[in-house]
Design an enzyme around this catalytic site. Structure first.
Site, PDB file in Angstrom:
ATOM      1  N   LYS A   1      35.266  -3.878 105.439  1.00  0.00           N
ATOM      2  CA  LYS A   1      34.922  -5.002 106.327  1.00  0.00           C
ATOM      3  C   LYS A   1      35.487  -6.313 105.755  1.00  0.00           C
ATOM      4  O   LYS A   1      36.042  -6.330 104.664  1.00  0.00           O
ATOM      5  CB  LYS A   1      33.403  -5.063 106.527  1.00  0.00           C
ATOM      6  CG  LYS A   1      32.831  -3.801 107.205  1.00  0.00           C
ATOM      7  CD  LYS A   1      33.113  -3.727 108.706  1.00  0.00           C
ATOM      8  CE  LYS A   1      32.967  -2.341 109.301  1.00  0.00           C
ATOM      9  NZ  LYS A   1      31.619  -1.918 109.653  1.00  0.00           N
TER      10      LYS A   1
HETATM   11  C1  LIG Z   1      30.673  -0.900 110.142  1.00  0.00           C
HETATM   12  C2  LIG Z   1      29.853  -1.031 111.374  1.00  0.00           C
HETATM   13  C3  LIG Z   1      28.482  -0.772 111.420  1.00  0.00           C
HETATM   14  C4  LIG Z   1      27.735  -0.117 110.320  1.00  0.00           C
HETATM   15  O1  LIG Z   1      27.870  -0.667 109.086  1.00  0.00           O
HETATM   16  P1  LIG Z   1      27.727   0.236 107.771  1.00  0.00           P
HETATM   17  O2  LIG Z   1      27.656  -0.796 106.700  1.00  0.00           O
HETATM   18  O3  LIG Z   1      28.919   1.112 107.700  1.00  0.00           O
HETATM   19  O4  LIG Z   1      26.453   1.012 107.900  1.00  0.00           O
HETATM   20  C5  LIG Z   1      27.786  -1.036 112.580  1.00  0.00           C
HETATM   21  N1  LIG Z   1      28.402  -1.502 113.667  1.00  0.00           N
HETATM   22  C6  LIG Z   1      29.715  -1.736 113.696  1.00  0.00           C
HETATM   23  C7  LIG Z   1      30.335  -2.276 114.944  1.00  0.00           C
HETATM   24  C8  LIG Z   1      30.498  -1.488 112.558  1.00  0.00           C
HETATM   25  O5  LIG Z   1      31.805  -1.695 112.596  1.00  0.00           O
END
Ligand SMILES: *Cc1c(COP(=O)(O)O)cnc(C)c1O
Length: 372
Positions: A190
């Site tokens: 991210k």
């Molecule tokens: C990455 C993501 C999540 C979940 O996050 P994690 O940290 O992987 O649990 C939820 N919603 C969206 C749109 C994402 O891209």
């Protein structure tokens, strides 16, 4: 990693950039013994990240999925409720609703922004609808005003899934502060990362306190070992928060670099028959993953395979939620023409903050060869 066929570095879709204070702060945790779910880095990250979003409260959690789960529970979402979720998103958006015993109801997305289409949201509101969950997909904010209007008119909660959009703006307002509550992910790919991690942001003190209760095993803050509710252990560790704080120190740069990468791509791809991400007049897109759609009739998976042979890692767009086995039975008979089309033609290109102009030119040339 190097590609076997070209000898070049394999260009990853997204890699973290950990060259600031990350090591120092983690070392500090190890030296001080503050390695579990409390400590000064947890507090600093919560405070500073909330301020960045323009909210009064930030509550850290183990990951972005847990953030959605406790945010929905704190809003009182439960069995019998429906939550409207875009059909094109990462599976966690829908799963978090299911964890609460509620039902995700999918809405189609907009052809240009790829985010949830407010008109389709309106069509899917029923007497059971409790909340709307817009997702700021691939870094572009959802069109929030019509969604907030619908929520007001039907007395629904709005929960922003901002996992992919740290620093994105809607009409000059940062995402994370527009609904009752918002959630972020700090997963390794991210925009900023803590390895695994997440955050809930809100201006509502009551909601923030409920999220804190839920993520901390449900323990009464005033009475040790007294548990008024069944909570969860969703705490982010001080070590993870230490990485997060070091990442947060360069958040402006991380966002700016993604925008620069997007600009380079746009120039390099302008003569190709692919559609590139939009930036609506009211939006600041942070281009989490720079994405293209191949022309109708092109074989998307073939294009991806050919790029991989050139040492370029890519990802397909998310499959539409209504096609996923757990959700197909209830939703598979409905039409989601836009998400179905985008889901079949979309490719996420390498998008890391440290991607060089030379690498972008190389990727654009590889695409030109495959598509010609
Ligand atoms: C990455 C993501 C999540 C979940 O996050 P994690 O940290 O992987 O649990 C939820 N919603 C969206 C749109 C994402 O891209």
């Amino acid at each position: 990693m190097r590609s076997e066929s070209t000898g070049r570095r394999l260009i990853p879709v997204a890699e973290p950039f950990l060259t600031g204070n990350e090591k120092n702060y983690v070392f500090d945790c190890l030296e001080s013994g503050w390695i579990s779910g409390s400590g000064k880095y947890v507090e600093m990250l919560e405070e500073q990240f909330a301020a960045f979003c323009g909210t009064a409260h930030g509550v850290s959690v183990v990951n972005g999925t847990a953030a959605l789960h406790v945010a929905l529970l704190a809003l009182g979402v439960g069995p019998g409720d429906e939550v409207i979720v875009p059909d094109l998103t990462y599976i966690a958006s829908a799963n978090a609703v299911a964890y609460c015993g509620a039902r995700p109801v999918f809405a189609d997305v907009d052809r240009s922004t790829w985010t949830v289409n407010p008109e389709d949201v309106a069509r899917r509101i029923t007497s059971r609808t409790k909340a709307i969950m817009p997702v700021h997909l691939y870094g572009h904010p959802a069109d929030m005003d019509p969604i907030l209007d619908l929520a007001r008119a039907h007395e629904l909660f709005v929960i922003e899934d901002a996992a992919q959009a740290h620093g994105a703006e809607y009409k000059s307002r940062r995402v994370g502060a527009m609904g009752e509550v918002a959630t972020f992910s700090f997963y390794g790919n991210k925009i900023m990362t803590t390895g695994e991690g997440g955050m809930v942001t809100t201006n509502d003190l009551d909601l923030a306190q409920r999220v804190r209760l839920l993520k901390g095993q449900g323990v009464d803050p005033a009475r040790r070992y007294w548990f008024p509710i069944i909570g969860y252990n969703y705490r982010l560790t001080n070590i993870q928060a230490a990485i997060g704080l070091a990442q947060f120190e360069k958040i402006d740069w991380l966002v700016e670099r993604r925008r620069e990468v997007a600009m380079q791509y746009r120039k390099a791809l302008q003569d190709l028959p692919v559609s590139t991400p939009c930036e609506a007049a009211w939006a600041k897109n942070v281009y989490w993953l720079y994405s293209i759609c191949v022309p109708k009739g092109s074989d998307r998976d073939f294009v991806m395979n050919e790029l991989m042979k050139q040492g370029i890692e890519t990802r397909p767009f998310f499959y539409p939620m209504h096609q996923m086995p757990p959700y197909y039975k209830e939703n598979g008979n409905q039409d989601f023409p836009v998400s179905t089309d985008l889901g079949a033609r979309g490719i996420n290109l390498p998008s890391s903050a440290n991607l060089s102009d030379e690498e972008i030119a190389y990727i654009a040339n590889a695409l030109r060869q495959v598509l010609s």
